[in-house]
Design a protein around this motif. Structure first.
Motif, PDB file in Angstrom:
ATOM      1  N   ASP A 192      -3.706   1.466   8.954  1.00 20.68           N
ATOM      2  CA  ASP A 192      -3.385   1.391   8.828  1.00 20.68           C
ATOM      3  C   ASP A 192      -3.627   1.808  10.633  1.00 20.68           C
ATOM      4  OD1 ASP A 192      -1.178   4.472  10.015  1.00 20.68           O
ATOM      5  OD2 ASP A 192      -2.010   5.084   8.487  1.00 20.68           O
ATOM      6  N   VAL A 193      -2.333   1.688  11.512  1.00 18.00           N
ATOM      7  CA  VAL A 193      -1.822   1.308  13.341  1.00 18.00           C
ATOM      8  C   VAL A 193      -0.895   1.926  13.566  1.00 18.00           C
ATOM      9  CG1 VAL A 193      -2.539  -1.128  13.027  1.00 18.00           C
ATOM     10  CG2 VAL A 193      -0.272  -0.246  12.964  1.00 18.00           C
ATOM     11  N   THR A 194      -0.714   3.810  12.848  1.00 19.82           N
ATOM     12  CA  THR A 194      -0.027   4.264  13.656  1.00 19.82           C
ATOM     13  C   THR A 194      -0.509   4.923  14.209  1.00 19.82           C
ATOM     14  OG1 THR A 194       0.747   4.853  10.952  1.00 19.82           O
ATOM     15  CG2 THR A 194       1.735   6.581  12.423  1.00 19.82           C
ATOM     16  N   GLU A 195      -1.488   5.473  14.510  1.00 20.46           N
ATOM     17  CA  GLU A 195      -2.371   6.104  15.406  1.00 20.46           C
ATOM     18  C   GLU A 195      -2.089   5.313  17.134  1.00 20.46           C
ATOM     19  OE1 GLU A 195      -3.140   6.624  12.813  1.00 20.46           O
ATOM     20  OE2 GLU A 195      -2.585   9.118  12.293  1.00 20.46           O
ATOM     21  N   LEU A 196      -2.339   4.139  16.239  1.00 21.23           N
ATOM     22  CA  LEU A 196      -2.727   2.936  17.435  1.00 21.23           C
ATOM     23  C   LEU A 196      -0.917   2.671  18.673  1.00 21.23           C
ATOM     24  CD1 LEU A 196      -4.597   0.324  19.437  1.00 21.23           C
ATOM     25  CD2 LEU A 196      -3.299  -0.562  16.918  1.00 21.23           C
ATOM     26  N   LYS A 197       0.144   2.790  17.536  1.00 24.23           N
ATOM     27  CA  LYS A 197       1.683   3.067  18.436  1.00 24.23           C
ATOM     28  C   LYS A 197       1.880   4.085  18.657  1.00 24.23           C
ATOM     29  CE  LYS A 197       4.403   1.143  16.059  1.00 24.23           C
ATOM     30  NZ  LYS A 197       4.826  -0.158  16.844  1.00 24.23           N
ATOM     31  N   GLU A 198       1.701   5.402  18.428  1.00 22.80           N
ATOM     32  CA  GLU A 198       2.138   6.446  19.281  1.00 22.80           C
ATOM     33  C   GLU A 198       1.251   6.050  20.179  1.00 22.80           C
ATOM     34  OE1 GLU A 198       0.505   9.467  16.583  1.00 22.80           O
ATOM     35  OE2 GLU A 198       2.517   9.194  15.416  1.00 22.80           O
ATOM     36  N   THR A 199      -0.554   5.696  20.582  1.00 19.39           N
ATOM     37  CA  THR A 199      -0.843   6.125  22.030  1.00 19.39           C
ATOM     38  C   THR A 199      -0.366   5.103  22.633  1.00 19.39           C
ATOM     39  OG1 THR A 199      -3.340   6.457  20.378  1.00 19.39           O
ATOM     40  CG2 THR A 199      -3.117   5.080  22.469  1.00 19.39           C
ATOM     41  N   LYS A 241       4.088  11.018   1.447  1.00 14.46           N
ATOM     42  CA  LYS A 241       4.592  12.290   0.570  1.00 14.46           C
ATOM     43  C   LYS A 241       5.818  12.868   1.103  1.00 14.46           C
ATOM     44  CE  LYS A 241       3.142  14.672  -3.381  1.00 14.46           C
ATOM     45  NZ  LYS A 241       2.163  14.774  -4.597  1.00 14.46           N
ATOM     46  N   SER A 242       4.954  13.245   2.664  1.00 18.50           N
ATOM     47  CA  SER A 242       5.775  14.433   3.221  1.00 18.50           C
ATOM     48  C   SER A 242       6.624  13.594   4.319  1.00 18.50           C
ATOM     49  CB  SER A 242       4.685  15.287   3.838  1.00 18.50           C
ATOM     50  OG  SER A 242       4.563  14.004   5.037  1.00 18.50           O
ATOM     51  N   ARG A 243       6.906  12.523   3.890  1.00 17.62           N
ATOM     52  CA  ARG A 243       8.697  12.098   4.699  1.00 17.62           C
ATOM     53  C   ARG A 243       8.368  11.335   6.153  1.00 17.62           C
ATOM     54  NH1 ARG A 243      10.521   9.597   0.522  1.00 17.62           N
ATOM     55  NH2 ARG A 243      12.283   9.095   1.503  1.00 17.62           N
ATOM     56  N   GLU A 244       6.451  11.624   6.155  1.00 14.86           N
ATOM     57  CA  GLU A 244       6.415  11.040   7.808  1.00 14.86           C
ATOM     58  C   GLU A 244       6.250   9.174   7.832  1.00 14.86           C
ATOM     59  OE1 GLU A 244       2.518  13.025   8.690  1.00 14.86           O
ATOM     60  OE2 GLU A 244       3.649  15.339   8.581  1.00 14.86           O
ATOM     61  N   PRO A 245       6.473   8.737   8.442  1.00  8.58           N
ATOM     62  CA  PRO A 245       6.763   7.518   8.872  1.00  8.58           C
ATOM     63  C   PRO A 245       5.238   7.171   9.108  1.00  8.58           C
ATOM     64  CG  PRO A 245       7.537   8.342  10.575  1.00  8.58           C
ATOM     65  CD  PRO A 245       7.855   9.488   9.445  1.00  8.58           C
ATOM     66  N   ARG A 246       4.689   5.708   8.216  1.00 14.35           N
ATOM     67  CA  ARG A 246       3.195   5.703   8.727  1.00 14.35           C
ATOM     68  C   ARG A 246       3.554   3.662   8.850  1.00 14.35           C
ATOM     69  NH1 ARG A 246       0.160   9.270  10.138  1.00 14.35           N
ATOM     70  NH2 ARG A 246      -1.535   7.596  10.156  1.00 14.35           N
ATOM     71  N   PHE A 247       3.001   3.297   9.972  1.00 15.72           N
ATOM     72  CA  PHE A 247       2.928   1.719  10.191  1.00 15.72           C
ATOM     73  C   PHE A 247       1.590   0.874   9.718  1.00 15.72           C
ATOM     74  CE2 PHE A 247       5.828   4.275  12.602  1.00 15.72           C
ATOM     75  CZ  PHE A 247       6.559   3.182  13.203  1.00 15.72           C
ATOM     76  N   TRP A 248       1.520   0.024   8.770  1.00 15.37           N
ATOM     77  CA  TRP A 248       1.096  -0.791   8.257  1.00 15.37           C
ATOM     78  C   TRP A 248       1.071  -2.468   9.467  1.00 15.37           C
ATOM     79  CZ3 TRP A 248       0.437   0.521   1.800  1.00 15.37           C
ATOM     80  CH2 TRP A 248      -0.087   2.164   2.306  1.00 15.37           C
ATOM     81  N   ALA A 249       0.349  -2.640   9.400  1.00 19.78           N
ATOM     82  CA  ALA A 249      -0.171  -3.985   9.601  1.00 19.78           C
ATOM     83  C   ALA A 249      -0.926  -4.803   8.510  1.00 19.78           C
ATOM     84  CB  ALA A 249      -0.850  -3.979  10.816  1.00 19.78           C
ATOM     85  N   TYR A 250      -0.541  -5.363   7.580  1.00 20.80           N
ATOM     86  CA  TYR A 250      -0.970  -6.209   6.707  1.00 20.80           C
ATOM     87  C   TYR A 250      -1.156  -7.529   6.701  1.00 20.80           C
ATOM     88  CZ  TYR A 250       3.481  -7.685   6.132  1.00 20.80           C
ATOM     89  OH  TYR A 250       5.480  -9.073   6.224  1.00 20.80           O
ATOM     90  N   HIS A 251      -1.667  -8.653   6.028  1.00 25.65           N
ATOM     91  CA  HIS A 251      -2.060  -9.969   5.543  1.00 25.65           C
ATOM     92  C   HIS A 251      -2.291  -9.828   3.954  1.00 25.65           C
ATOM     93  CE1 HIS A 251      -3.102 -13.559   6.376  1.00 25.65           C
ATOM     94  NE2 HIS A 251      -3.817 -13.669   5.392  1.00 25.65           N
ATOM     95  N   ASN A 252      -0.957 -10.546   3.387  1.00 23.09           N
ATOM     96  CA  ASN A 252      -0.954 -10.626   2.344  1.00 23.09           C
ATOM     97  C   ASN A 252      -1.440 -11.474   1.003  1.00 23.09           C
ATOM     98  OD1 ASN A 252      -0.704  -7.943   2.359  1.00 23.09           O
ATOM     99  ND2 ASN A 252       1.462  -7.587   1.069  1.00 23.09           N
ATOM    100  N   VAL A 253      -1.648 -12.599   0.753  1.00 22.50           N
ATOM    101  CA  VAL A 253      -2.170 -13.188  -0.374  1.00 22.50           C
ATOM    102  C   VAL A 253      -1.596 -13.062  -1.585  1.00 22.50           C
ATOM    103  CG1 VAL A 253      -3.437 -14.697   1.785  1.00 22.50           C
ATOM    104  CG2 VAL A 253      -4.061 -13.224  -0.618  1.00 22.50           C
TER     105      VAL A 253
END
Length: 372
Positions: free
Chosen positions: A273-280, A244-256
Motif C-alpha cells: 500500500d503506497v497511498t501514504e507514500l504518494k500523498e507524501t 469500504k468507505s469509498r476512499e482511494p488506495r494505491f497498491w504497488a503490485y507484482h503478480n505472477v
C-alpha cells in the motif's frame, strides 16, 4: 486242465482284453497327469518370475500370527532375518505397536473376506521406516500381506505439509498484501492485511471479482491487465482500489501466474500500500512549488514554467512568417524578433541576473496552473 469253474486257458483268454483296456486307461491317466504337472510347473515358474519382479515383500501369515512363507523384496530387507521369523509368531518378534496395527487387520480380512490396508512404523538402524501392508485372505485361516516401504513418500508428504504450514502462517500474518485470483479476476483467497487495509474481513471479499474493488475511473484497465498476465505470466504496476468507505488506495503490485499439477492456473498477487507514500510525494511537491502562506506559485515553479514557455517560443519561432506580428501565445504579444514585454526584455538581456522585482512583476503578469 478242467475245474468246476472252467478251464484255465479259457479264463486267461477272456481276461486279456480287459487287462489291456485297463493298461490303456492308466497310460492315458498318466499322460494327462504329466501334462497337468508340466503346466503346473510352468505356471509356478511364471508366478515365481512375477514375484521376483515385484519390489514388495510378500508374506503368508496364519490367523494366529505364524509366518508360513515369504517372497523377499527387491528394495529393502526384512526387519529380522528369514531364518528367525519363518515359523515364529508375529507377536513374538515384532514391536508391540506394529502388532497392534497388523493383528486386527488380519482378523478383519478373514472375517469380511475383503482386502485390508494398514500402515505401521518400525525403528531401524538408520531411523524410523514407514511401511504399508495390504492384507488379503487366501484361505480359511491364512492371509497374504503385501508390504511396501513408503518412507520416502511419507517424508515427501511431511515436507509438503510443513511447507503448506509455513506458507499459511506467512499468508495469515504477513503485513504485505497477498491474494490469489483466477485468470478471470475472481478472488480465490486474500490475506487479512490486504482485506483490512480496505476495511473488510477476508471472508467478506473472497469470491468477488477484483475489478469490483477498483476505482470506477480505472476499471476499464482491468481487462488489459488480465490479457498481459495471461500472455506473459507476470505483471507489475500500481492499482487504484477503493476501500469500504469509498476512499482511494494505491497498491504497488507484482503478480505472477502459478500452475500446480492438473489444477487450473491461478495468479499469486503481492502488493504494498503506497497511498501514504504518494500523498507524501504530493505534499513535498506542493511545498517545493507553492508558498504556504499565500498559496501562490514560488520561484521554483515559476522558473520551471518559464522554461516551458521559452521552449514553446523557440519551437513556434521557427514557423513564423518573415513579416508581420502574430500572437503565438495567449497573454503574450510582440514580433518575431523582440520580447513580448518590458520584463521579458530585461530577462532576455540578463538571463542569469534576474532580480526579485523582475520575478514578482512576471508572476503578476502570468497565472500559473500546476496542471501541465
Amino acid at each position: 486242465r478242467h475245474t468246476r469253474y472252467g478251464t484255465v486257458t479259457g479264463v486267461q483268454t477272456c481276461a486279456l482284453p480287459i487287462f489291456r483296456r485297463r493298461v490303456a486307461v492308466l497310460e492315458r491317466v498318466q499322460a494327462e497327469r504329466d501334462q497337468v504337472e508340466k503346466a503346473l510347473r510352468a505356471a509356478d515358474e511364471r508366478y515365481r518370475s512375477l514375484l521376483a519382479a515385484v519390489p514388495d515383500l510378500m508374506i503368508r501369515i496364519r490367523r494366529d500370527g505364524t509366518f508360513l512363507d515369504f517372497s523377499p523384496s527387491t528394495e529393502f530387507t526384512t526387519y529380522v532375518p528369514p531364518d528367525q521369523f519363518l515359523g515364529a509368531k508375529l507377536q513374538d518378534i515384532m514391536p508391540p505397536e506394529m502388532v497392534g496395527e497388523v493383528k486386527p487387520a488380519i482378523e478383519r480380512a478373514l472375517a469380511h473376506r475383503s482386502p485390508e490396508t494398514v500402515q505401521y512404523t518400525l525403528p531401524e538402524t538408520l531411523g524410523l521406516r514407514h511401511y504399508e501392508a495390504r492384507i488379503v485372505a487366501t484361505g480359511p485361516d491364512d492371509v497374504v500381506a503385501t508390504v511396501r516401504d513408503i518412507t520416502k513418500r511419507r517424508q515427501a508428504e511431511d515436507a509438503l505439509k510443513e511447507s503448506e504450514r509455513r506458507y499459511r502462517r506467512l499468508f495469515q500474518h504477513s503485513q504485505g498484501l497477498v491474494c490469489t485470483h483466477d485468470l478471470h479476476g475472481s478472488l480465490l483467497e486474500i490475506n487479512p492485511a490486504a482485506a483490512r487495509s480496505l476495511g473488510y474481513e477476508p471472508e467478506d471479499i473472497a469470491g468477488r471479482n477484483l475489478a469490483e474493488l477498483l476505482a470506477p475511473e480505472v476499471r476499464h484497465l482491468f481487462e488489459p491487465y488480465l490479457e498481459r498476465i495471461r500472455a506473459h505470466g507476470a505483471d507489475t504496476g500500481i492499482m487504484r482500489v477503493l476501500s469500504k468507505s469509498r476512499e482511494p488506495r494505491f497498491w504497488a503490485y507484482h503478480n505472477v501466474v502459478e500452475t500446480f499439477g492438473d489444477q487450473a492456473p491461478y495468479v499469486i498477487g503481492h502488493a504494498l500500500d503506497v497511498t501514504e507514500l504518494k500523498e507524501t510525494a504530493s505534499r513535498l511537491a506542493d511545498l517545493a512549488h507553492y508558498d504556504q502562506l499565500t498559496g501562490l506559485a514560488n520561484r521554483v515553479l515559476f522558473k520551471e514554467r518559464l522554461e516551458i514557455f521559452r521552449g514553446f517560443d523557440r519551437v513556434t519561432h521557427q514557423f513564423r512568417p518573415a513579416t508581420g506580428n502574430h500572437c503565438v501565445m495567449r497573454g503574450m504579444r510582440g514580433g518575431a524578433d523582440e520580447p513580448r514585454s518590458a520584463s521579458q526584455r530585461r530577462l532576455a538581456a540578463k538571463p542569469d541576473g534576474r532580480s526579485e522585482e523582475h520575478t514578482s512583476e512576471l508572476q503578476s503578469q502570468f497565472r500559473i496552473s500546476y496542471a501541465v
